[in-house]
Design an enzyme around this catalytic site. Structure first.
Site, PDB file in Angstrom:
ATOM      1  N   GLY A   1      -5.665  -4.557   7.845  1.00 25.05           N
ATOM      2  CA  GLY A   1      -6.800  -3.716   7.628  1.00 25.05           C
ATOM      3  C   GLY A   1      -7.562  -4.226   8.763  1.00 25.05           C
TER       4      GLY A   1
ATOM      5  N   THR B   1       0.897  -1.410   0.001  1.00 25.25           N
ATOM      6  CA  THR B   1       0.124   0.300   0.033  1.00 25.25           C
ATOM      7  C   THR B   1       0.653   1.223   0.347  1.00 25.25           C
ATOM      8  OG1 THR B   1      -1.730  -0.999   1.464  1.00 25.25           O
ATOM      9  CG2 THR B   1      -1.297   1.061   1.779  1.00 25.25           C
TER      10      THR B   1
ATOM     11  N   THR C   1      -0.206   0.925   7.734  1.00 25.98           N
ATOM     12  CA  THR C   1      -0.716  -0.563   6.412  1.00 25.98           C
ATOM     13  C   THR C   1      -0.239  -1.617   6.938  1.00 25.98           C
ATOM     14  OG1 THR C   1       0.943  -1.288   4.795  1.00 25.98           O
ATOM     15  CG2 THR C   1       2.545  -0.346   6.023  1.00 25.98           C
ATOM     16  N   GLY C   2      -0.467  -2.956   6.423  1.00 22.61           N
ATOM     17  CA  GLY C   2      -1.137  -3.686   7.324  1.00 22.61           C
ATOM     18  C   GLY C   2      -2.760  -4.235   7.264  1.00 22.61           C
TER      19      GLY C   2
ATOM     20  N   ARG D   1     -15.655  -6.022   0.295  1.00 21.21           N
ATOM     21  CA  ARG D   1     -14.304  -5.834   1.605  1.00 21.21           C
ATOM     22  C   ARG D   1     -14.304  -4.506   0.812  1.00 21.21           C
ATOM     23  NH1 ARG D   1      -8.509  -4.568   2.538  1.00 21.21           N
ATOM     24  NH2 ARG D   1      -8.498  -5.620   4.815  1.00 21.21           N
ATOM     25  N   VAL D   2     -13.454  -3.508   1.995  1.00 15.97           N
ATOM     26  CA  VAL D   2     -13.016  -2.285   2.799  1.00 15.97           C
ATOM     27  C   VAL D   2     -12.387  -3.058   3.993  1.00 15.97           C
ATOM     28  CG1 VAL D   2     -13.565  -0.355   3.139  1.00 15.97           C
ATOM     29  CG2 VAL D   2     -15.058  -1.280   1.330  1.00 15.97           C
ATOM     30  N   GLY D   3     -11.010  -2.712   3.725  1.00 22.49           N
ATOM     31  CA  GLY D   3      -9.992  -2.230   4.589  1.00 22.49           C
ATOM     32  C   GLY D   3      -9.855  -0.836   5.526  1.00 22.49           C
ATOM     33  N   ASP D   4      -9.090  -0.658   6.382  1.00 25.28           N
ATOM     34  CA  ASP D   4      -8.402   0.519   7.182  1.00 25.28           C
ATOM     35  C   ASP D   4      -8.131   1.906   6.492  1.00 25.28           C
ATOM     36  OD1 ASP D   4      -5.990  -0.806   6.786  1.00 25.28           O
ATOM     37  OD2 ASP D   4      -5.407   0.896   7.959  1.00 25.28           O
TER      38      ASP D   4
HETATM   39  N1  ASP Z   1      -4.122  -2.202   5.117  1.00 23.60           N
HETATM   40  C1  ASP Z   1      -4.798  -1.947   4.209  1.00 23.60           C
HETATM   41  C2  ASP Z   1      -5.929  -2.753   3.813  1.00 23.60           C
HETATM   42  O1  ASP Z   1      -6.264  -3.438   4.687  1.00 23.60           O
HETATM   43  C3  ASP Z   1      -4.047  -3.236   2.854  1.00 23.60           C
HETATM   44  C4  ASP Z   1      -2.154  -2.518   2.669  1.00 23.60           C
HETATM   45  O2  ASP Z   1      -1.940  -2.150   3.915  1.00 23.60           O
HETATM   46  O3  ASP Z   1      -1.054  -3.425   2.792  1.00 23.60           O
HETATM   47  O4  ASP Z   1      -7.009  -3.123   2.893  1.00 23.60           O
END
Ligand code: ASP
Length: 241
Positions: A162, A108, A159-160, A136-139
């Protein structure tokens, strides 16, 4: 630049959801005014972060989703990219039974910044994670989870995974630690360690304070990131210990 490079998990290089479609999330926040803008599940545009900025600057809203976010972006004639994968459409049963369909792309895209007047800002843009159900929606588009910025505390971009970041409202929690007087490094690591111990999550963070202190911290093996102080060359590394 990073969204259009195709080499990162954002914009052109976004991962695909299990029905083969790229749906992207992005957000932006201004620490001086606490104004924020975000889009979730947007399809067909190269620069979701620009759409997030337009939501912030041109509307009274914070978050637009799905087809209506795409419609909004079309109105501003932003650069498009093809939405559908060449693969044929698949049934929902086969979607649920599918495993990893993605080549692993690197991360990301996120950023924090500080200007001369002491205003911080944060932003992030992502194509999500591997093996995501459609919708799906992340953070990343959730203010307080994937990003937060407040001139009274600092700016954070995450990042990571979500699903973990959302459950601890990580970006805002790190800002609260800054508000309690912790340094960016300590604040970031306290919350990242909580993410690991309480949820089994993994993430990396960019943290910057209005007086110019910052950290790049992660509890993953690697995190490609860089910083630039306005003079000379930027520092870029794959690990920040
Ligand atoms: N945080 C992002 C999500 O979960 C993915 C990422 O940071 O790699 O959509």
């Amino acid at each position: 630049f990073l969204e259009q490079s195709g080499r990162l998990n954002a914009g052109r290089g976004s991962k695909r959801q299990l029905d083969g479609i790229q749906r992207m999330d992005a957000s932006l926040m201004d620490g001086a005014t606490l104004r924020a803008g975000a889009v979730a599940s947007i399809e067909g545009f190269v620069h979701p972060i620009t759409v997030a900025r337009l939501v912030m600057e041109e509307t009274n809203h914070v978050l637009l989703v799905g087809p209506w976010a795409s419609r909004f972006a079309r109105h501003f004639k932003l650069e498009r990219q093809p939405t559908r994968s060449p693969s044929r459409r698949v049934s929902y049963e086969s979607i649920l039974s599918r495993r990893q369909v993605d080549r692993d792309r690197h991360g990301t895209v996120g950023a924090v910044a500080l200007d001369r007047s002491g205003t911080v800002a944060s932003g992030a843009s992502t194509g999500g994670i591997n093996s995501m159900l459609p919708g799906r929606v992340g953070d990343t588009p959730l203010i307080g989870c994937g990003i937060y910025a407040d001139n009274r505390t600092g700016a954070v971009s995450m990042t990571g995974l979500g699903e973990g970041i959302i459950r601890l409202a990580v970006a805002r929690t790190i800002c609260e630690c800054l508000g309690d007087g912790k340094s960016p490094r300590v604040a970031g690591m306290i919350v990242l360690r909580q993410l690991v111990s309480r949820i089994g999550g993994a993430a990396g963070t960019l943290v910057m304070t209005p007086d110019g202190r910052f950290t790049i911290a992660h509890v993953t093996a690697h995190m490609a990131a860089g910083w630039w102080g306005g003079i000379g060359k930027p520092t870029v590394r794959g690990r920040w210990t």
